[in-house]
Design a protein around this motif. Structure first.
Motif, PDB file in Angstrom:
ATOM      1  N   ARG A   1      -5.666   9.625  10.040  1.00 37.57           N
ATOM      2  CA  ARG A   1      -6.750   9.490   9.069  1.00 37.57           C
ATOM      3  C   ARG A   1      -7.046   8.005   8.905  1.00 37.57           C
ATOM      4  NH1 ARG A   1      -2.843  11.752   4.418  1.00 37.57           N
ATOM      5  NH2 ARG A   1      -1.779  12.443   6.262  1.00 37.57           N
ATOM      6  N   SER A   2      -8.125   7.695   8.214  1.00 38.96           N
ATOM      7  CA  SER A   2      -8.441   6.298   7.936  1.00 38.96           C
ATOM      8  C   SER A   2      -7.552   5.766   6.821  1.00 38.96           C
ATOM      9  CB  SER A   2      -9.909   6.157   7.510  1.00 38.96           C
ATOM     10  OG  SER A   2     -10.785   6.630   8.512  1.00 38.96           O
ATOM     11  N   GLU A   3      -7.397   4.464   6.788  1.00 43.16           N
ATOM     12  CA  GLU A   3      -6.760   3.844   5.637  1.00 43.16           C
ATOM     13  C   GLU A   3      -7.636   4.063   4.401  1.00 43.16           C
ATOM     14  OE1 GLU A   3      -5.202  -0.262   7.629  1.00 43.16           O
ATOM     15  OE2 GLU A   3      -7.257   0.393   7.973  1.00 43.16           O
ATOM     16  N   VAL A   4      -7.012   4.146   3.245  1.00 48.57           N
ATOM     17  CA  VAL A   4      -7.737   4.221   1.980  1.00 48.57           C
ATOM     18  C   VAL A   4      -7.989   2.790   1.510  1.00 48.57           C
ATOM     19  CG1 VAL A   4      -7.638   5.016  -0.414  1.00 48.57           C
ATOM     20  CG2 VAL A   4      -6.653   6.415   1.416  1.00 48.57           C
ATOM     21  N   ILE A   5      -9.207   2.505   1.043  1.00 49.26           N
ATOM     22  CA  ILE A   5      -9.544   1.146   0.625  1.00 49.26           C
ATOM     23  C   ILE A   5     -10.141   1.196  -0.783  1.00 49.26           C
ATOM     24  CG2 ILE A   5     -10.708  -1.003   1.258  1.00 49.26           C
ATOM     25  CD1 ILE A   5     -11.135   0.171   4.057  1.00 49.26           C
ATOM     26  N   ALA A   6      -9.659   0.349  -1.673  1.00 46.47           N
ATOM     27  CA  ALA A   6     -10.162   0.312  -3.054  1.00 46.47           C
ATOM     28  C   ALA A   6      -9.975  -1.094  -3.608  1.00 46.47           C
ATOM     29  CB  ALA A   6      -9.436   1.329  -3.923  1.00 46.47           C
ATOM     30  N   THR A   7     -10.705  -1.389  -4.677  1.00 47.37           N
ATOM     31  CA  THR A   7     -10.688  -2.739  -5.240  1.00 47.37           C
ATOM     32  C   THR A   7      -9.790  -2.898  -6.458  1.00 47.37           C
ATOM     33  OG1 THR A   7     -12.644  -2.173  -6.555  1.00 47.37           O
ATOM     34  CG2 THR A   7     -13.023  -3.280  -4.435  1.00 47.37           C
ATOM     35  N   GLU A   8      -9.729  -1.869  -7.312  1.00 50.75           N
ATOM     36  CA  GLU A   8      -9.066  -2.021  -8.608  1.00 50.75           C
ATOM     37  C   GLU A   8      -7.588  -1.649  -8.586  1.00 50.75           C
ATOM     38  OE1 GLU A   8     -10.542  -3.025 -11.769  1.00 50.75           O
ATOM     39  OE2 GLU A   8     -11.914  -3.836 -10.275  1.00 50.75           O
ATOM     40  N   ALA A   9      -7.271  -0.535  -7.957  1.00 52.81           N
ATOM     41  CA  ALA A   9      -5.899  -0.032  -8.003  1.00 52.81           C
ATOM     42  C   ALA A   9      -5.638   0.861  -6.812  1.00 52.81           C
ATOM     43  CB  ALA A   9      -5.648   0.748  -9.298  1.00 52.81           C
ATOM     44  N   MET A  10      -4.354   0.997  -6.473  1.00 53.19           N
ATOM     45  CA  MET A  10      -3.961   1.840  -5.354  1.00 53.19           C
ATOM     46  C   MET A  10      -2.588   2.427  -5.650  1.00 53.19           C
ATOM     47  SD  MET A  10      -4.920   2.956  -2.310  1.00 53.19           S
ATOM     48  CE  MET A  10      -6.171   1.751  -1.811  1.00 53.19           C
ATOM     49  N   ALA A  11      -2.376   3.658  -5.196  1.00 51.23           N
ATOM     50  CA  ALA A  11      -1.063   4.306  -5.302  1.00 51.23           C
ATOM     51  C   ALA A  11      -0.838   5.131  -4.047  1.00 51.23           C
ATOM     52  CB  ALA A  11      -0.982   5.197  -6.537  1.00 51.23           C
ATOM     53  N   ALA A  12       0.390   5.100  -3.552  1.00 50.98           N
ATOM     54  CA  ALA A  12       0.762   5.914  -2.398  1.00 50.98           C
ATOM     55  C   ALA A  12       2.117   6.530  -2.691  1.00 50.98           C
ATOM     56  CB  ALA A  12       0.812   5.074  -1.129  1.00 50.98           C
ATOM     57  N   THR A  13       2.163   7.858  -2.722  1.00 51.75           N
ATOM     58  CA  THR A  13       3.412   8.575  -2.981  1.00 51.75           C
ATOM     59  C   THR A  13       3.513   9.752  -2.018  1.00 51.75           C
ATOM     60  OG1 THR A  13       2.831  10.367  -4.527  1.00 51.75           O
ATOM     61  CG2 THR A  13       2.930   8.128  -5.440  1.00 51.75           C
ATOM     62  N   SER A  14       4.642  10.442  -2.051  1.00 52.40           N
ATOM     63  CA  SER A  14       4.871  11.552  -1.136  1.00 52.40           C
ATOM     64  C   SER A  14       4.391  12.896  -1.671  1.00 52.40           C
ATOM     65  CB  SER A  14       6.365  11.638  -0.783  1.00 52.40           C
ATOM     66  OG  SER A  14       7.147  11.621  -1.957  1.00 52.40           O
ATOM     67  N   GLN A  15       3.649  12.894  -2.785  1.00 48.56           N
ATOM     68  CA  GLN A  15       3.108  14.148  -3.334  1.00 48.56           C
ATOM     69  C   GLN A  15       1.805  13.823  -4.069  1.00 48.56           C
ATOM     70  OE1 GLN A  15       2.277  16.342  -5.716  1.00 48.56           O
ATOM     71  NE2 GLN A  15       2.966  18.312  -4.905  1.00 48.56           N
ATOM     72  N   PRO A  16       0.694  14.487  -3.727  1.00 50.88           N
ATOM     73  CA  PRO A  16      -0.605  14.117  -4.293  1.00 50.88           C
ATOM     74  C   PRO A  16      -0.678  14.126  -5.820  1.00 50.88           C
ATOM     75  CG  PRO A  16      -0.913  15.552  -2.407  1.00 50.88           C
ATOM     76  CD  PRO A  16       0.563  15.527  -2.682  1.00 50.88           C
ATOM     77  N   LEU A  17       0.005  15.071  -6.468  1.00 55.55           N
ATOM     78  CA  LEU A  17      -0.046  15.107  -7.932  1.00 55.55           C
ATOM     79  C   LEU A  17       0.566  13.840  -8.528  1.00 55.55           C
ATOM     80  CD1 LEU A  17       0.926  18.848  -8.638  1.00 55.55           C
ATOM     81  CD2 LEU A  17      -1.366  17.818  -8.660  1.00 55.55           C
TER      82      LEU A  17
END
Length: 569
Positions: free
Chosen positions: A37-53
């Motif tokens: 998939r593409s990288e996620v890109i954002a300006t204000e905040a970002m979070a990456a975890t092993s469960q979407p919730l």
């Protein structure tokens, strides 16, 4: 055939690459060959975890005014609910925080210690039949450090009240959440080893069986525990009703953790240690964790032109595996609780020492004298970043998936089995002793470039972790992959049957190559003396956030091996 060849060339894919066995993300118009998939890109905040919730909870906290530290705690609390197969407040925690306010990295070791009332001689006697500390039951349980870690992080950097941080997890625990695919699979696998221990079935199998994918699961006991933390702070866990309940449960069920052990627990703020790799600075936490093993691997590999070797080449894979063997031999001998031993960290991660170790690598022959650690054990890794520039790299675990199986039913979580990692070998640096922190596999990582924050990342999974920390950076720096592709690319895993507390092995261990490496490369590795063994599942789970200072944006990545998600706004 000509028509097929022409079509493939128009798509930018050569037949020679396809025949090599490399795996491609199909039907992508843009992006690299391995990216799912593409990288996620954002300006204000970002979070990456092993469960979407959990990712959504982290973003919700930051949208409501919390910072990256608040979001990391909230995500970890949520993961303790939705991913009990990897983490929970019965386990330990490590973190590296980049503070935008002072422009510094701060390391936190929130790992717990062995029972004060259980001596080495007693432990030897209790484990006489097995000859090692068992994986499950009361003996491998050490003091849970995660909750103290939350409150240490919050006290130093937090901005939102803890009650507000824990609120989403409390609500989900009471109302229920749908169990995601991979977590449901691991919950099913956890039953046979743990169902016999008191409280486990009451908490996780209230209807007599583990939930399946998509089933709504509730944990009211954990909701109540989180409420106590929200109202009473860390003392509710280590000095209040929760501590007393853990004490009662362990006394009633043959355990040795007591109220005194919990009352005396403290976390430790530590200085992260660093090495330079081709202009990038990798930061890890010092032992009792294994982070410096990644640094040792990279120091050795810096002496080779990996780019010229190529990603899918026997030369690169052989060289990587041999460097790993050398680093893990030191890991087996030296990594332990520094409060009990003088660990030569600076020497181990020095360039001079790497130069000496590199001389031991034969480009044509696999080493047989080495030490390879275990690959079992699951973990969660998460990373968050906020509009202020704060970034958090946090890892948390019960150790072997759902831990020891010992589950105080009124509290809603499993106690960790990290004490299994102690050695029963007299005189070993990681020898079991009362009040001591065991060798730890879970490691957060951070990368800076020219003194500025660049990337927060981690990879889950026992002894897999330092190997993958190194491979992620090699993929990006030497092979030019982007943040997402670096995690999706097939991985190299060198393993062995022994624990990191045993004598040095002399069989060389074995190599597992994920799908995507060519058959030709596999054959050439066997010619060099490597034993190849197929493996499904032990290659880790990667999350990462990269800070692009030139454009003022965050990039996020979450690999496809887990149920995870990277998201931002």
């Amino acid at each position: 055939m000509k028509r097929i060849t022409r079509g493939l060339c128009l798509a930018g894919i050569s037949l020679s690459l396809l025949s090599s066995g490399l795996t491609f993300a199909q039907d992508r118009i843009t992006g690299k060959q391995f990216a799912t998939r593409s990288e996620v890109i954002a300006t204000e905040a970002m979070a990456a975890t092993s469960q979407p919730l959990a990712t959504q909870v982290a973003l919700e906290v930051m949208r409501k005014g919390g910072n990256a530290i608040d979001a990391a705690i909230a995500a970890n609390a949520m993961l303790g609910l939705v991913e009990p197969t990897g983490c929970g407040i019965g386990g330990d925690l490590f973190a590296i925080v980049y503070s935008a306010e002072d422009g510094k990295l701060h390391g936190l070791n929130a790992s717990g210690r062995s029972p004060l009332g259980l001596s080495f001689e007693q432990m030897k006697q209790l484990t006489k039949e097995e000859g090692k500390i068992p994986s499950y039951g009361p003996l491998p349980v050490s003091v849970p450090g995660a909750v103290d870690g939350w409150f240490e992080l919050h006290k130093k950097f937090g901005s939102m009240p803890m009650a507000q941080i824990l609120k989403p997890s409390i609500e989900y625990a009471e109302k229920g959440f749908p169990v995601s695919e991979l977590i449901a699979y691991y919950m099913q696998r956890s039953v046979s080893a743990r169902a016999q221990y008191p409280g486990f079935q009451e908490v996780f199998m209230p209807d007599g069986e583990m939930p399946q994918k998509g089933d709504i699961f509730k944990n009211p006991a954990l909701a109540n525990t989180y409420k106590q933390l929200a109202m009473g702070g860390r003392d509710a866990f280590y000095k209040g009703k929760i501590a007393k309940e853990i004490d009662r449960y362990m006394k009633d069920n043959g355990g040795y953790i007591r109220y005194e052990d919990l009352e005396n627990h403290t976390s430790e703020w530590v200085e992260p240690v660093s090495i330079d790799y081709r202009g990038y600075t990798l930061w890890e936490l010092p032992p009792n964790g294994q982070g410096i093993a990644a640094q040792q691997i990279l120091n050795i590999l810096e002496g080779y032109d990996l780019t010229s070797m190529g990603f899918d080449s026997p030369e690169y894979i052989h060289t990587f595996v041999e460097a790993k063997k050398l680093a893990f031999a030191d890991r087996a001998k030296y990594y332990a609780d520094p409060a009990f031993s003088d660990i030569p960290v600076e020497h181990l991660i020095s360039k001079e020492y790497a130069d000496e170790r590199r001389k031991l690598i034969d480009p044509n022959k696999a080493m047989k004298r080495d030490h390879a650690g275990p690959i079992e054990g699951d973990t969660i890794y998460l990373t968050t970043a906020d509009k202020h520039g704060n970034m958090v790299s946090l890892i948390q675990s019960n150790y072997r998936g759902m831990g020891s199986g010992m589950t105080p039913e009124k509290l809603g979580f499993v106690l960790q089995n990290r004490g299994e990692m102690f050695s029963l070998q007299q005189g070993h640096l990681n020898q079991y002793e009362p009040g001591k922190r065991p060798f730890h596999t879970i490691i957060p990582a951070f990368v800076t470039k020219e003194g500025k924050p660049y990337m927060s990342y981690g990879v889950m999974g026992g002894a897999t972790q330092p190997q993958m920390h190194a491979q992620i950076l090699i993929n990006m720096i030497d092979f030019g992959m982007n943040l997402q592709e670096a995690g999706d690319a097939p991985r190299i895993l060198h393993s062995g049957s022994s624990q990191p507390t045993d004598e040095i092995m002399t069989d060389g261990g074995y190599v597992s190559l994920e799908n995507g490496f060519s058959m030709e490369t596999r054959r050439e590795l066997m010619k060099k003396g490597h034993i190849l063994r197929e493996a499904v599942g032990p290659y880790g789970g990667y999350q990462a956030i990269l800070k692009d200072l030139s454009n003022g944006v965050y990039y996020g990545a979450s690999e496809s091996r887990k149920d995870g998600q990277a998201a931002g706004y």
